[in-house]
Design an enzyme around this catalytic site. Structure first.
Site, PDB file in Angstrom:
ATOM      1  N   ARG A 103       5.279  -8.325  45.588  1.00 14.82           N
ATOM      2  CA  ARG A 103       6.322  -7.543  45.291  1.00 14.82           C
ATOM      3  C   ARG A 103       7.727  -8.085  45.591  1.00 14.82           C
ATOM      4  NH1 ARG A 103       8.564  -3.962  41.820  1.00 14.82           N
ATOM      5  NH2 ARG A 103       9.008  -2.001  42.460  1.00 14.82           N
ATOM      6  N   THR A 376       7.178  -3.892  32.228  1.00 16.73           N
ATOM      7  CA  THR A 376       5.924  -4.268  33.115  1.00 16.73           C
ATOM      8  C   THR A 376       4.807  -4.493  32.234  1.00 16.73           C
ATOM      9  OG1 THR A 376       6.524  -2.640  34.766  1.00 16.73           O
ATOM     10  CG2 THR A 376       4.480  -3.340  34.971  1.00 16.73           C
ATOM     11  N   VAL A 395       9.349  -7.276  35.676  1.00 11.82           N
ATOM     12  CA  VAL A 395      10.715  -7.739  35.864  1.00 11.82           C
ATOM     13  C   VAL A 395      11.355  -6.212  36.029  1.00 11.82           C
ATOM     14  CG1 VAL A 395      10.677  -9.767  35.318  1.00 11.82           C
ATOM     15  CG2 VAL A 395      11.020  -8.212  33.618  1.00 11.82           C
ATOM     16  N   ASN A 396      10.678  -5.105  35.973  1.00 13.21           N
ATOM     17  CA  ASN A 396      11.361  -3.734  36.119  1.00 13.21           C
ATOM     18  C   ASN A 396      11.788  -3.289  34.533  1.00 13.21           C
ATOM     19  OD1 ASN A 396      11.658  -1.271  37.223  1.00 13.21           O
ATOM     20  ND2 ASN A 396      13.839  -1.736  37.871  1.00 13.21           N
TER      21      ASN A 396
END
Length: 588
Positions: A103, A376, A395-396
Site C-alpha cells: 500500500r 483498481t 491507483v485509486n
C-alpha cells in the site's frame, strides 16, 4: 430521534466473550497438485504475460509479477507503478499463507490542514488531483520483494513482457478512451501527462497503438537495478522533480525509506470453507469475516430471494459501520482484530437484525457520533504445484491523480483521498473515517481491496475484484456464489448489490433485483437505488460495476476453471492442462 447505538452495546458485550480461534493455517495440504496452470486478469495481454512465466518454468509468484507489471502498462486507468496493491500468497510446499502489503504511504508534508480551503471546507480537488493527492508508491517494491523472496525467475525475465508492451504499444480499448474523456480536464493540466496521452497531438482513440517509451525505460531500470532502479537514482530524481514542479512536497528520504510489509492474513471458517483474506490496512478481510459469520446463523439456501438479500444487506450495514470507526494502518493504530473477527462478536451483531425489517443506519451509530468500479484491478493465479496468488492493485480513481512526472511514464496515484483527511467527510466513494484512518507521515491509508482464497475439502477458489468500497460486498457475493456450488465463470458474472452503512441505501446493478424482490425490500424498510430498473423503481439508466477475476480448482473432479468478468470485454481467464488431464476451462 434518540440513537439506540446497537453496535456500541454489541461491541461492549463482545469484550466479555471468548474469542473464537481461527483455523490452523498449516492444515493438511492437497495430496496431488492441480491438473494445470491458470491465470485470470482484467486484460488478456496481462493474462498472457503471466501464463508465459508459468510455461517457462516460473511459479505463481513470478507470474504475479509479470501479470501485475503488464496490467500497470495496459490498464493505466486502474493501476500502475505509481500506485500500490495487496498480494495474498499461498506456498503449496509449506502450506503457509502470507499477505504482502504494498500500500502507498503518506508523505510527511500531507497534514490534514493541507487539504482544507481558507474557509475550512474540504479541498476535494487537492485530495483527488495532482501531487498532493499522491502517496509514496508501493507496487515497484512489491515486484522486487516477490522476485527476491518467492519467485524463481529474475526481474529481467518477469518484467520483460511489460517492457515490450510499453515500448511497442498495445491497441487502445473503449474503457481507456471513456476514462480519459471523464478525466481529461485533470490529465491535461500536467505537461508530463500531456506528453504521454497527447503524444500524437490528440487524445487516443479506440484501436490506436498506445506506446509509452518513458515507462518502458523506467521498467528497464527497475528490472536491472531492483529497488534502487525506482526509489533511488534517475527515476527517483524525476519523480521528485515532477512532484515539486506542481507544488507538491515529497523527499528523497521518503522514497528511499519505502518498504513493503509482510502481514498475517485473516483466516476464519464459514460453513465448510476456510476463508483466507486481507488484514488491515485493508478493511475488506475484517468486514468479510464479520459478514459471513453473521450470515452463518441462517440457512441462506432455504430463503426466498428478498429475505436472503435483506439478511445479506443487514450484515453489510453492520460491517461497514465498524469499518468507519475502528480500522486503519495497524502500524499506527490499535485495531481490535480478535474481537471484530470473532464468531461471538458476529453472533452479537446477528442478534440485532430483525428478520423482516431494515435497521435504520442511524440506529447503529455507536461512538463517536458522526458529524452532521473501473478503478483498481485484480488478478488470480494458480500454478502446477498448487501455489496461488490473489492480487488487487490500484491507483485509486480513474488514472489516479492524473499527474505523470515528466520523463518517468509513471502515473501517480490519488490514494490520499482514502485517508480521513477531514473527519466525518465522505471520500470519493462516499465513506467516512475518523482518527483511526487520519493521515500521519509514513502511514498507510485504509483500503477496501480484498484478495481472497477459499478452501474446502474438495475445492479451492481464488477471487477478487476492483470497485472501491464495493469490492468488499462483491467478494462477499462471490464467496456466497462458490458456496452455492457455482463454477468460476458464473461467480464472476453474478449480479451485484451493495450497502455501506452511510448513506443508508442499497445500491444495485441494472437487473440485480426483480420488481417483486425490489418491492419486498422496500416493504421491509430498505431504501433502494436501482438505476436502469424503472419497473423496480429505478431511474432508467443502465449501470454495472466491478471486474471480478476468479479461479476454481475442483480437487475431487480434478478440474481447473477460470472466470473473467463479462462486464469487461478485454479481460481473460486462461487455463492450460498437463497432458492427459481433464478440466473445465473458461476463456474469453
Amino acid at each position: 430521534m434518540k440513537s439506540i447505538r446497537i453496535a456500541g452495546l454489541v461491541l461492549l458485550a463482545g469484550l466479555l466473550l471468548p474469542v473464537a480461534a481461527f483455523a490452523d493455517a498449516r492444515r493438511e495440504q492437497p495430496s496431488s497438485p492441480p491438473p494445470g496452470i491458470a491465470v485470470a486478469s482484467a486484460h488478456e495481454l496481462a493474462t498472457e504475460a503471466g501464463m508465459k512465466m508459468l510455461r517457462e518454468g516460473g511459479n505463481a509468484f513470478d507470474a504475479a509479477v509479470a501479470t501485475s507489471a503488464a496490467l500497470s502498462v495496459v490498464e493505466p486507468i486502474s493501476s500502475g507503478l505509481g500506485g500500490g496493491g495487496f498480494f495474498l500468497l499461498h506456498d503449496a510446499k509449506t502450506g503457509k499463507d502470507v499477505f504482502i502489503d504494498a500500500r502507498e504511504i503518506a508523505p510527511a508534508a500531507a497534514k490534514p490542514e493541507e487539504y482544507l480551503l481558507e474557509n475550512g471546507e474540504f479541498n476535494r480537488d487537492r485530495a483527488e488531483n495532482g501531487p498532493w493527492a499522491a502517496g509514496i508508491p508501493g507496487l515497484p517494491a512489491a515486484f522486487v520483494h516477490l522476485a527476491d523472496k518467492y519467485g524463481k525467475l529474475p526481474l529481467q525475465t518477469t518484467l520483460a513482457p511489460a517492457i515490450k508492451l510499453a515500448r511497442d504499444g498495445f491497441p487502445v480499448y473503449g474503457r481507456l478512451v471513456r476514462g480519459y474523456t471523464a478525466r481529461r480536464e485533470v490529465m491535461e493540466r500536467y505537461p508530463g501527462t500531456r506528453a504521454v496521452f497527447l503524444a500524437g497531438g490528440a487524445p487516443l482513440e479506440e484501436g490506436d497503438n498506445f506506446r509509452q517509451p518513458d515507462l518502458a525505460q523506467t521498467l528497464e531500470l527497475l528490472a536491472a537495478k531492483g529497488f534502487d532502479g525506482f526509489y533511488r537514482g534517475v527515476v527517483a530524481d524525476k519523480l521528485l522533480a515532477g512532484v515539486k514542479a506542481e507544488g507538491g512536497r515529497w523527499t528523497a528520504q521518503e522514497l528511499a525509506a519505502y518498504r513493503v510489509r509482510e502481514r498475517e492474513p485473516i483466516s476464519f471458517q464459514y460453513r465448510d470453507w476456510r476463508i483466507v483474506t486481507a488484514p488491515p490496512p485493508s478493511s475488506g478481510g475484517v468486514a468479510l469475516a464479520q459478514m459471513l459469520q453473521i450470515l452463518e446463523g441462517w440457512d441462506l439456501d432455504s430463503l426466498e430471494p428478498a429475505q436472503r438479500v435483506h439478511l445479506v444487506v443487514e450484515s453489510m450495514r453492520r460491517a461497514f459501520r465498524d469499518r468507519t470507526f475502528y480500522l486503519g494502518d495497524p502500524d499506527f493504530v490499535k485495531v481490535p482484530m480478535a474481537l471484530l473477527t470473532s464468531a461471538d462478536y458476529a453472533a452479537g451483531l446477528r442478534a440485532t437484525i430483525h428478520p423482516h425489517k431494515a435497521t435504520p443506519s442511524d440506529m447503529l451509530s455507536g461512538e463517536p457520533t458522526p458529524l452532521e468500479d473501473d478503478e483498481t484491478t485484480h488478478f488470480s493465479v494458480i500454478d502446477a504445484d498448487g501455489n496461488r496468488v490473489a492480487a488487487t492493485q490500484t491507483v485509486n480513481l480513474l488514472f489516479g491523480s492524473g499527474l505523470i512526472p515528466p520523463g518517468t511514464g509513471v502515473l501517480l496515484n490519488n490514494e490520499m483521498d482514502d485517508f480521513a483527511l477531514k473527519p466525518g467527510t465522505p471520500n470519493a466513494f462516499g465513506v467516512m473515517g475518523y482518527d483511526a484512518n487520519a493521515p500521519q507521515p509514513g502511514k498507510r491509508m485504509l483500503s477496501s481491496m480484498t484478495p481472497t482464497f477459499m478452501e474446502s475439502a474438495d475445492r479451492i477458489a481464488v477471487l477478487g475484484t476492483p470497485g472501491g468500497t464495493r469490492i468488499i460486498t462483491m467478494v462477499l457475493l462471490g464467496v456466497l456464489g462458490f458456496d452455492d456450488g457455482l463454477d468460476a465463470q458464473p461467480v464472476a458474472a453474478l449480479p451485484r448489490y451493495h450497502h455501506q452503512w452511510m448513506p443508508d441505501r442499497i445500491d444495485a446493478e441494472t437487473g440485480a433485483f426483480t420488481p417483486e424482490v425490489a418491492k419486498a425490500l422496500k416493504a421491509m424498510g430498505h431504501n433502494l437505488e436501482l438505476p436502469g430498473d424503472e419497473a423496480a423503481g429505478g431511474r432508467g439508466s443502465s449501470h454495472v460495476w466491478g471486474n471480478m477475476q476468479t479461479l476454481l480448482w475442483n480437487r475431487k473432479a480434478n478440474t481447473l476453471s477460470g472466470g473473467s468478468d463479462p462486464r469487461n470485454p478485454v479481460g481473460r481467464a486462461m487455463v492450460e492442462l498437463r497432458q492427459g488431464k481433464a478440466a473445465a476451462a473458461i476463456a474469453k
